[in-house]
Design an enzyme around this catalytic site. Structure first.
Site, PDB file in Angstrom:
ATOM      1  N   SER A 166      -6.913 -35.484 -11.819  1.00 34.45           N
ATOM      2  CA  SER A 166      -6.376 -34.167 -12.172  1.00 34.45           C
ATOM      3  C   SER A 166      -4.861 -34.083 -12.022  1.00 34.45           C
ATOM      4  CB  SER A 166      -7.038 -33.080 -11.319  1.00 34.45           C
ATOM      5  OG  SER A 166      -6.858 -33.344  -9.933  1.00 34.45           O
ATOM      6  N   ASN A 226      -9.784 -38.249  -5.324  1.00 31.93           N
ATOM      7  CA  ASN A 226     -11.137 -37.699  -5.288  1.00 31.93           C
ATOM      8  C   ASN A 226     -12.083 -38.577  -4.481  1.00 31.93           C
ATOM      9  OD1 ASN A 226     -10.867 -35.255  -6.903  1.00 31.93           O
ATOM     10  ND2 ASN A 226     -10.387 -36.642  -8.574  1.00 31.93           N
ATOM     11  N   HIS A 243      -3.495 -28.580  -5.996  1.00 28.97           N
ATOM     12  CA  HIS A 243      -2.801 -29.152  -7.134  1.00 28.97           C
ATOM     13  C   HIS A 243      -1.376 -28.603  -7.258  1.00 28.97           C
ATOM     14  CE1 HIS A 243      -7.082 -29.663  -8.161  1.00 28.97           C
ATOM     15  NE2 HIS A 243      -6.674 -30.794  -8.701  1.00 28.97           N
ATOM     16  N   GLY A 292     -11.045 -34.588 -11.753  1.00 29.44           N
ATOM     17  CA  GLY A 292     -12.242 -34.881 -10.981  1.00 29.44           C
ATOM     18  C   GLY A 292     -12.616 -36.344 -10.950  1.00 29.44           C
ATOM     19  N   ASP A 345      -5.046 -22.887  -5.706  1.00 31.46           N
ATOM     20  CA  ASP A 345      -6.139 -23.605  -5.033  1.00 31.46           C
ATOM     21  C   ASP A 345      -5.669 -24.376  -3.808  1.00 31.46           C
ATOM     22  OD1 ASP A 345      -4.813 -25.797  -6.103  1.00 31.46           O
ATOM     23  OD2 ASP A 345      -6.406 -26.341  -7.500  1.00 31.46           O
TER      24      ASP A 345
END
Length: 234
Positions: A53, A118, A209, A90, A206
């Site tokens: 991402s 991840n 990021h 992801g 979030d």
């Protein structure tokens, strides 16, 4: 690879061997070499950015993402480069391994490998991550492309042994494949915000990021390394 590539690999080796102190010498060398050899480039250098991402630009307008901002930064430096977004939000190292072969199309000259975040978030065994990264780098080597490996500075959520093993994957593989290693994808953001409370200003809502400002910091820091990658292509 011509003599220019050899010079850049030597400089990258100094960074891997001697740490961050060599980074600034590399910046100057990469830019100087590219500017002096730019006129001899026969064609546009195409770089695939294989990542998750952070590479894909999750949560951002396309123009604000990592690849778009990196493309703009390189163009401003006078580099004749096309950056291909091979990031999938992801994605794990396993995902990157599964798609590296079709990412490495005949027009790809170089590859940035920026995977593993991840894996860490999911607590995947570091040995599994290492095997996947190894396979990705082996595919790049077989394809004859120049590569830049991007590491990660992770926390100790799963214990100190896990943290050490995870981070050492990148160091070990970079040495085995004789590759430049950019130590930490988020290092520019961490350095900009010594106070953890200030890091939030560089992140999306979030808290994971980077926002456009955060991406800009990443790009300005990793940019000279990518310039070195361009200079090594021939």
């Amino acid at each position: 690879m011509d003599n220019t590539g050899s010079v850049m690999q030597e400089a990258f080796g100094q960074v891997v061997s001697h740490g961050y102190g060599a980074l600034y010498r590399l910046r100057n060398l990469a830019i100087a070499v590219l500017l002096t050899t730019g006129s001899s480039q026969a064609q546009t250098v195409t770089i695939a950015a294989l990542g998750d991402s952070l590479t894909a630009g999750y949560g951002l307008q396309q123009s604000d993402g990592f690849v778009a901002q990196l493309q703009g930064w390189l163009t401003e430096q006078g580099a004749d480069v096309r950056v291909v977004n091979a990031g999938v939000s992801g994605d794990t190292t396993a995902g990157g391994r599964s798609r590296v072969d079709w990412t490495l199309t005949p027009d790809i000259d170089a590859m940035i490998v920026a995977l593993g975040g991840n894996d860490y978030l999911r607590g995947i065994d570091p040995q599994v991550s290492r095997d996947n990264l190894d396979a990705i780098l082996a595919a790049g080597k077989q394809a004859g492309v120049e590569m830049l490996l991007v590491g990660l500075d992770v926390g100790a959520n799963y214990g100190a042994d896990y943290e050490t093993a995870f981070e050492e994957n990148y160091v070990t593989l970079a040495a085995e494949y004789d590759l430049p290693l950019y130590p930490d994808m988020l290092q520019a953001m961490r350095q900009q915000s010594a106070d953890p409370a200030q890091l939030g200003a560089l992140l999306q809502a979030d808290g994971l990021h980077p926002n456009p400002r955060g991406v800009a910091l990443i790009v300005s820091d990793i940019g000279p390394w990518v310039m070195g990658l361009v200079a090594a292509v021939e």
